[in-house]
Design an enzyme around this catalytic site. Structure first.
Site, mmCIF file in Angstrom:
data_model
loop_
_atom_site.group_PDB
_atom_site.id
_atom_site.type_symbol
_atom_site.label_atom_id
_atom_site.label_comp_id
_atom_site.label_asym_id
_atom_site.label_seq_id
_atom_site.Cartn_x
_atom_site.Cartn_y
_atom_site.Cartn_z
ATOM 1 N N CYS A 173 -3.048 -3.131 14.346
ATOM 2 C CA CYS A 173 -2.590 -2.770 12.999
ATOM 3 C C CYS A 173 -2.987 -3.856 12.008
ATOM 4 O O CYS A 173 -2.707 -5.036 12.218
ATOM 5 C CB CYS A 173 -1.075 -2.596 13.005
ATOM 6 S SG CYS A 173 -0.387 -2.323 11.352
ATOM 7 N N CYS A 187 4.341 -7.437 7.635
ATOM 8 C CA CYS A 187 5.152 -6.948 8.753
ATOM 9 C C CYS A 187 5.237 -8.050 9.799
ATOM 10 O O CYS A 187 4.283 -8.791 10.014
ATOM 11 C CB CYS A 187 4.510 -5.704 9.363
ATOM 12 S SG CYS A 187 5.531 -4.899 10.619
ATOM 13 N N GLU A 221 0.820 -1.204 0.000
ATOM 14 C CA GLU A 221 0.000 0.000 0.000
ATOM 15 C C GLU A 221 0.859 1.262 0.000
ATOM 16 O O GLU A 221 1.883 1.307 0.672
ATOM 17 C CB GLU A 221 -0.867 0.025 1.256
ATOM 18 C CG GLU A 221 -1.847 -1.113 1.278
ATOM 19 C CD GLU A 221 -2.732 -1.079 2.503
ATOM 20 O OE1 GLU A 221 -2.644 -0.120 3.290
ATOM 21 O OE2 GLU A 221 -3.508 -2.026 2.655
ATOM 22 N N CYS A 273 1.665 -5.804 15.712
ATOM 23 C CA CYS A 273 0.915 -4.892 16.585
ATOM 24 C C CYS A 273 -0.579 -5.250 16.474
ATOM 25 O O CYS A 273 -1.105 -5.398 15.374
ATOM 26 C CB CYS A 273 1.142 -3.443 16.163
ATOM 27 S SG CYS A 273 2.874 -2.960 16.275
ATOM 28 N N CYS A 300 3.038 8.343 1.776
ATOM 29 C CA CYS A 300 3.351 7.386 2.831
ATOM 30 C C CYS A 300 3.714 6.060 2.163
ATOM 31 O O CYS A 300 2.901 5.478 1.451
ATOM 32 C CB CYS A 300 2.124 7.230 3.727
ATOM 33 S SG CYS A 300 2.294 5.959 4.984
ATOM 34 N N CYS A 353 -2.797 1.716 7.992
ATOM 35 C CA CYS A 353 -1.764 0.777 7.576
ATOM 36 C C CYS A 353 -2.295 -0.645 7.350
ATOM 37 O O CYS A 353 -2.776 -1.291 8.271
ATOM 38 C CB CYS A 353 -0.707 0.765 8.672
ATOM 39 S SG CYS A 353 0.712 -0.225 8.303
HETATM 40 N N1 SAH Z 1 6.422 -0.227 11.769
HETATM 41 C C1 SAH Z 1 6.571 1.188 11.870
HETATM 42 C C2 SAH Z 1 5.970 1.980 10.735
HETATM 43 C C3 SAH Z 1 4.666 1.545 10.126
HETATM 44 S S1 SAH Z 1 3.183 1.893 10.989
HETATM 45 C C4 SAH Z 1 6.030 1.662 13.198
HETATM 46 O O1 SAH Z 1 5.503 0.856 13.938
HETATM 47 O O2 SAH Z 1 6.190 2.833 13.512
HETATM 48 C C5 SAH Z 1 3.076 3.645 11.104
HETATM 49 C C6 SAH Z 1 2.286 4.114 12.298
HETATM 50 O O3 SAH Z 1 0.892 3.772 12.161
HETATM 51 C C7 SAH Z 1 2.770 3.488 13.592
HETATM 52 O O4 SAH Z 1 2.821 4.471 14.595
HETATM 53 C C8 SAH Z 1 1.670 2.476 13.877
HETATM 54 O O5 SAH Z 1 1.611 2.131 15.221
HETATM 55 C C9 SAH Z 1 0.452 3.218 13.383
HETATM 56 N N2 SAH Z 1 -0.713 2.365 13.144
HETATM 57 C C10 SAH Z 1 -0.771 1.102 12.710
HETATM 58 N N3 SAH Z 1 -2.038 0.662 12.639
HETATM 59 C C11 SAH Z 1 -2.809 1.687 13.028
HETATM 60 C C12 SAH Z 1 -4.223 1.851 13.174
HETATM 61 N N4 SAH Z 1 -5.078 0.857 12.904
HETATM 62 N N5 SAH Z 1 -4.651 3.058 13.603
HETATM 63 C C13 SAH Z 1 -3.786 4.058 13.874
HETATM 64 N N6 SAH Z 1 -2.459 3.959 13.762
HETATM 65 C C14 SAH Z 1 -1.978 2.774 13.349
#
Ligand code: SAH
Length: 377
Positions: free
Chosen positions: A128, A121, A95, A125, A114, A344
């Site tokens: 995410c 990944c 994406e 998380c 972005c 994301c």
């Molecule tokens: N892996 C890296 C970068 C990719 S995610 C990181 O963790 O920073 C970029 C940002 O989007 C991160 O802060 C992540 O925690 C956040 N993110 C991921 N899923 C999300 C969601 N569903 N809602 C809001 N932020 C989210």
């Protein structure tokens, strides 16, 4: 068959000059190729009409140059956000999002891309969408750069250009360190994409050795640390792969700030009644006191995980207010593209989850009138 040819987007001016010299071509050919790639956003070797036909054929035979195919594209109802699911040469999809911010009294208009640094990944998380899809592979530098070029090409058609790049798409950039840094260099290199310094940010879940390495690169790139909790045990519930303690993460980020002279960002995804209580705001402020940082609060984008609902508006504002009163620099991230699954990994999750897929690019929702919508289709 894996692709063995080098991707032209992985090559510097010096690399291309060497290649041209080896082929008995004048050295200015290297500059011509780079201008086609990075200024005119050519879509194929054949588009490079001022190169001799035989040279184009040789380039095509020896270098890989594939423009990612648009699998799906969506534009938000207000026209400000375009999200593309791009298919790479081996078929995996990633994406890429374009976010357009109109000029305000204090800031100029921005076009932020972005980019993804990995397909999938490994960080997992829980809130995410990418984290729920698992890890497929690292992207090459060229594949990261190609995502920027995708939107640069679309923007130039309406007389605009990319002003900012954030490494906040799918994947953990610092787990694909060499390729991410090579992409940063290509995008900043005046002979290639030439984005002015200070217009890029790398976001990390927190890999301490790589954060420290980044601090010593002497590069103009911002750092965002995805924290999401002031407590180690609670953070591990959200980021199950977290390998470092919060004090170690903040020490590394502060070291980066000291060495670069810049403030780092703290990303904090707000999940209703999970990490958005007044006590957590206080604990967070306590952790961050005296550090050179700025907190970005992101009301979490809803995903399939019902255990991570977005914080209600009043809770977001209360959390922000509490941090501010405790002397912390804080803003609530302007939300964009919620209506097009711009969080994301969300679009890929939707599209890959409902195969067989439609072959053509699809554009949902007409653009609003605030900003001209950008579609690359
Ligand atoms: N892996 C890296 C970068 C990719 S995610 C990181 O963790 O920073 C970029 C940002 O989007 C991160 O802060 C992540 O925690 C956040 N993110 C991921 N899923 C999300 C969601 N569903 N809602 C809001 N932020 C989210």
């Amino acid at each position: 068959m894996p692709e063995l040819r080098r991707n032209v987007l992985d090559l510097t001016h010096a690399d291309l000059s060497g290649l041209m010299a080896g082929w008995d071509q004048p050295s200015y050919r290297a500059g011509q190729v780079l201008a086609w790639m990075y200024r005119r956003f050519a879509g194929s070797w054949d588009a490079m009409t001022d190169l001799p036909r035989a040279l184009r054929a040789r380039l095509a035979a020896e270098l890989q140059f594939t423009v990612p195919e648009v699998e799906t594209e969506r534009i938000s109802a207000d026209g400000s956000t375009t999200k593309a699911l791009l298919r790479l040469s081996d078929g995996v999809t990633v994406e890429t999002v374009l976010m357009r911010y109109a000029a305000t009294e204090r800031a100029r208009a921005r076009n932020t891309v972005c980019v993804s640094t990995q397909a999938g990944c490994a960080m997992a998380c829980v809130f995410c969408a990418t984290g729920q899809q698992g890890f497929l592979r690292n992207l090459s530098a060229g594949e990261i750069v190609a995502q920027v070029l995708h939107f640069a090409r679309a923007l130039v058609a309406c007389g605009e250009h990319v002003t900012n790049i954030v490494f906040m798409g799918m994947g953990e950039p610092l787990a694909n360190y060499a390729h991410t840094l090579a992409a940063v260099r290509a995008l900043q290199d005046p002979q290639r994409f030439g984005l002015g310094s200070r217009h890029m940010t790398i976001s990390t879940v927190g890999l301490v050795p790589q954060m420290l390495r980044l601090a010593h690169e002497g590069l103009q790139v911002g750092l965002a640390l995805s924290l999401h909790s002031p407590y180690d045990d609670a953070r591990r519930e959200l980021v199950p792969t977290a390998r470092y303690r919060i004090d170690e993460l903040l020490a590394a980020a502060q070291e980066w700030a000291a060495l670069t002279g810049r403030r780092f960002s703290v990303e904090y995804a707000l999940i209703n009644a999970v990490n958005d209580t007044p006590q957590q705001a206080e604990a967070l402020a306590e952790r961050l006191r005296g550090l050179s940082c700025h907190v970005n609060l992101i009301p979490v984008n809803p995903t399939a995980n019902a255990r991570t609902p977005r914080s209600r508006r009043a809770r977001v504002l209360a959390f922000e207010q509490a941090l501010r009163e405790l002397g912390i620099n804080v803003t609530v991230r302007v939300e964009k593209g919620v209506d097009i699954a711009a969080g994301c990994g969300q679009l890929r999750g939707e599209v890959e989850g409902r195969r067989p897929r439609a072959a053509s690019a699809l554009t949902l929702a007409p653009p609003g009138d605030a900003l001209p919508a950008v579609s690359s289709a």
